[in-house]
Design an enzyme around this catalytic site. Structure first.
Site, mmCIF file in Angstrom:
data_model
loop_
_atom_site.group_PDB
_atom_site.id
_atom_site.type_symbol
_atom_site.label_atom_id
_atom_site.label_comp_id
_atom_site.label_asym_id
_atom_site.label_seq_id
_atom_site.Cartn_x
_atom_site.Cartn_y
_atom_site.Cartn_z
ATOM 1 N N SER A 155 0.837 -1.203 0.000
ATOM 2 C CA SER A 155 0.000 0.000 0.000
ATOM 3 C C SER A 155 0.876 1.259 0.000
ATOM 4 O O SER A 155 1.738 1.402 -0.873
ATOM 5 C CB SER A 155 -0.927 -0.071 1.216
ATOM 6 O OG SER A 155 -1.925 0.900 1.140
ATOM 7 N N ARG A 225 -11.624 5.889 10.128
ATOM 8 C CA ARG A 225 -11.165 4.514 10.175
ATOM 9 C C ARG A 225 -12.250 3.540 9.695
ATOM 10 O O ARG A 225 -11.958 2.557 9.023
ATOM 11 C CB ARG A 225 -10.743 4.171 11.609
ATOM 12 C CG ARG A 225 -10.084 2.815 11.760
ATOM 13 C CD ARG A 225 -8.818 2.727 10.949
ATOM 14 N NE ARG A 225 -8.064 1.510 11.244
ATOM 15 C CZ ARG A 225 -6.980 1.131 10.593
ATOM 16 N NH1 ARG A 225 -6.514 1.872 9.613
ATOM 17 N NH2 ARG A 225 -6.350 0.030 10.913
ATOM 18 N N ASP A 320 -8.937 -6.617 -4.368
ATOM 19 C CA ASP A 320 -8.537 -5.318 -3.824
ATOM 20 C C ASP A 320 -9.064 -4.220 -4.747
ATOM 21 O O ASP A 320 -8.606 -4.079 -5.873
ATOM 22 C CB ASP A 320 -7.002 -5.259 -3.736
ATOM 23 C CG ASP A 320 -6.493 -3.958 -3.129
ATOM 24 O OD1 ASP A 320 -7.300 -3.029 -2.892
ATOM 25 O OD2 ASP A 320 -5.272 -3.868 -2.887
ATOM 26 N N HIS A 353 -7.979 -5.303 0.007
ATOM 27 C CA HIS A 353 -6.699 -4.618 0.185
ATOM 28 C C HIS A 353 -5.915 -5.198 1.364
ATOM 29 O O HIS A 353 -4.687 -5.217 1.359
ATOM 30 C CB HIS A 353 -6.958 -3.127 0.390
ATOM 31 C CG HIS A 353 -5.717 -2.297 0.436
ATOM 32 N ND1 HIS A 353 -4.763 -2.331 -0.564
ATOM 33 C CD2 HIS A 353 -5.247 -1.407 1.355
ATOM 34 C CE1 HIS A 353 -3.778 -1.499 -0.252
ATOM 35 N NE2 HIS A 353 -4.047 -0.929 0.908
ATOM 36 N N ASP A 354 -6.644 -5.675 2.366
ATOM 37 C CA ASP A 354 -6.001 -6.269 3.546
ATOM 38 C C ASP A 354 -5.189 -7.521 3.214
ATOM 39 O O ASP A 354 -4.415 -7.982 4.049
ATOM 40 C CB ASP A 354 -7.063 -6.663 4.591
ATOM 41 C CG ASP A 354 -7.424 -5.493 5.498
ATOM 42 O OD1 ASP A 354 -6.695 -4.479 5.481
ATOM 43 O OD2 ASP A 354 -8.432 -5.599 6.217
#
Lengths: 380, 201
Positions: A155, A225, A320, A353-354
């Site tokens: 990232s 968040r 992602d 994305h994680d």
């Protein structure tokens, strides 16, 4: 092998203090600054086995291991870094740094300013990816590392790895750029701005100088968040993990937590707003938005990469959508146009994305195989 | 690995056509054995393209630049004549967009090397006469699970090249490890072509 066998074990963070002012891309200078960092493994005699791990938006220098036996969780990439793990600390000397502007011990908005004895707050200058790389290079000098065997990041960390190869071509053997992009898309900048607005419009923000009010914009940071987490997961992954599950099994006809996904997001938001600094969050999102190495080369990424000497491993993940495979392909295509050495994998994953923090088997195999070659190359 | 003999016979034939120091794109490069050999012995630079992530990992282990991608999506990422030679080895018969890939490899490469199993091989003809779809060393699949959807014989491939103004620079037909010069369309199991766009040297 138990987890203890392949963990780096108990680790201690260190502090590097710099008294030479660092010129920043914005034109500001930052005097007396400090970087918090951790190292794992041993630097070999010719100092050729050093690996830099760059952190993403909410990361820090604590990449692997634990501070005490009773730590609830290890460092943020403990799954990938350790003895016998893909980033093998028996072979590599691994360095993790908290970036400038961070809130985990490096000089940042919540640090006390020597001149005033007060936290920097709103006065902390905006920092960019290339500023971070310059600061990391000065830390490398301090550690006697002339050349990294590899610079690795996911990232925003991947952007730093890429920037390293452009800013210091002779100092990087390999760059591992994972779930990243050569620049953000409009959609990505938009997500960042909503996150920033959540913080900036929180009455507890006080223009960034909330420290002196003894408060913090927790609500704003929490929303930022929560939004972030939605974009880090994939629709399918979320569906698999939470679906439409209700906490109590029935509708309550109110606005308290009912669905499991709500519970998850609120929990993550609360936890984060307790430990993270809102100003750091703002700075990190700006660094993401501004990153665009092609801009200095007439918006031709291949031209921007023409002096790069490093070999690249670029990896993306199918689900992602925050940093989609297409964004990684942009980088890969530019590298091939520039005739640079690059391998690229698009890993099948539901983790969105994680996924760069997860252990999908092809991803682990790719990292392990690539880094094994890097280690062989440097005789580690 | 030191000598040509360390490569699979069909890859040896391709390697013989690759010039020293050229920039090569190997489409469907498998584990990267050919590129690794070419890098080591002919100073070749280039990339392999593979759809399967396990093969990407094998390429990485072989020290080959490997890019995961689907050839059906085309080669739009690569500029005209951006490679000296493009290799498409035993892949064209499994592609949906056969004609398009043929045009693309001759656009991207100054020259292309295409190999495919010859459907006109006598053993295949024999099996068809015996009432079954052919299964052999070069086409080791059953009719219901084969990836091969566009079978052709030498004449078919050559006609498609002509239709698209692609010149055939060289042709070699093999049966196992032997070169076949007499009745290649019947006696050859594997065809090798070196091709290029007309008007491009």
């Amino acid at each position: 092998m138990t987890e203890a066998d392949n963990s780096v074990g108990i680790v201690t963070a260190q502090l590097a203090v710099f008294d030479t002012p660092l010129p920043l891309l914005s034109g500001s200078l930052i005097g007396n600054w400090e970087l918090k960092y951790e190292t794992y493994g041993t630097l070999n005699r010719d100092k050729s086995n050093a690996v830099l791990v760059c952190h993403a938006l909410s990361g820090h220098h604590h990449v692997a291991g634990r501070y005490t036996e009773d730590d609830a969780a290890p460092g943020w990439w403990d799954s990938m870094v350790g003895p016998g793990k893909p980033i093998d600390t028996r072979r590599f000397f691994v360095v993790g740094v908290n970036n400038l502007g961070g809130c985990h011990g490096s000089t940042g908005p919540s640090s006390l300013r020597p001149e005033t004895g007060e936290p920097w707050g709103a006065a902390f200058p905006v920092v960019t990816v290339s500023d971070w790389v310059n600061a990391q290079a000065l830390l490398a000098d301090r550690l006697g590392i002339e050349r990294w065997a590899a610079v690795i990041g996911g990232s925003l960390g991947g952007m730093q790895a890429l920037q390293w190869t452009i800013s210091y071509p002779a100092r990087v053997g390999h760059a591992l750029v994972i779930a990243s992009a050569p620049k953000l898309s409009a959609q990505n900048i938009a997500f960042n701005d909503v996150a920033r607005q959540a913080i900036l419009s929180d009455p507890d923000f006080h223009g960034g100088d909330f420290y002196r009010h003894g408060t913090a914009p927790r609500r704003g940071l929490r929303l930022a968040r929560m939004l972030g987490h939605i974009t880090y997961l994939s629709d399918d992954g979320m569906g698999e993990k939470f679906g439409r599950m209700l906490r109590s099994g029935e509708y309550r006809f109110g606005y308290d937590v009912e669905f499991e996904i709500e519970s998850y997001l609120r929990y993550q938001g609360d936890k984060f707003s307790d430990i993270f600094d809102a100003n750091t969050y703002l700075l990190m999102t700006k660094a993401l938005d501004y990153f665009d190495p092609a801009a200095d080369a007439g918006h031709d990424l291949a031209a921007a990469l023409s002096d790069v000497k490093a070999s690249f491993l670029v990896a993306s993940f199918t689900s992602d959508w925050r940093f989609s495979p297409a964004r990684s392909r942009e980088l890969v295509d530019a590298l091939t146009r520039a005739d640079r050495r690059v391998s690229y994998a698009e890993i099948e994953s539901v983790h969105g994305h994680d996924a760069f923090l997860m252990l999908d088997p092809p991803y682990v195999a790719l990292m392990r195989t690539y880094l094994d070659r890097v280690a062989q190359e440097v005789g580690a | 690995m030191t000598r040509l003999e360390t490569l699979r016979p069909d890859l040896q034939q391709i390697a013989g056509w690759i010039r020293d120091g050229s920039r090569v794109l190997d489409l469907g490069c498998g584990d990267g054995a050919l590129l690794a050999w070419l890098g080591e012995h002919k100073g070749v630079r280039g990339y392999g393209v593979e759809i399967d992530v396990d093969n990407i990992v094998r390429c990485v282990a072989n020290g080959v630049n490997a890019l995961q991608g689907d050839l059906e999506a085309g080669l739009s990422a690569y500029g005209d004549a951006s490679f000296d030679q493009v290799i498409l080895s035993q892949t064209i018969q499994a592609m949906r967009e056969t004609e398009r890939i043929l045009c693309e490899i001759t656009r991207v490469g100054r020259e292309a090397i295409v190999t495919f199993p010859n459907f006109g091989y006598w053993r295949n003809r024999w099996q068809i006469l015996a009432g079954r779809m052919p299964v052999s060393e070069t086409i080791p699949y059953q009719w219901y699970d084969t990836p091969n959807i566009h079978w052709c014989m030498l004449g078919d491939f050559e006609a498609l090249c002509t239709k698209n103004r692609i010149r055939i620079l060289e042709r070699v037909v093999m049966d196992g490890q032997r070169r076949v010069d007499f009745l290649p369309n019947v006696r050859g199991s594997l065809a090798f072509y070196r091709i290029g766009r007309q008007g491009r040297s």
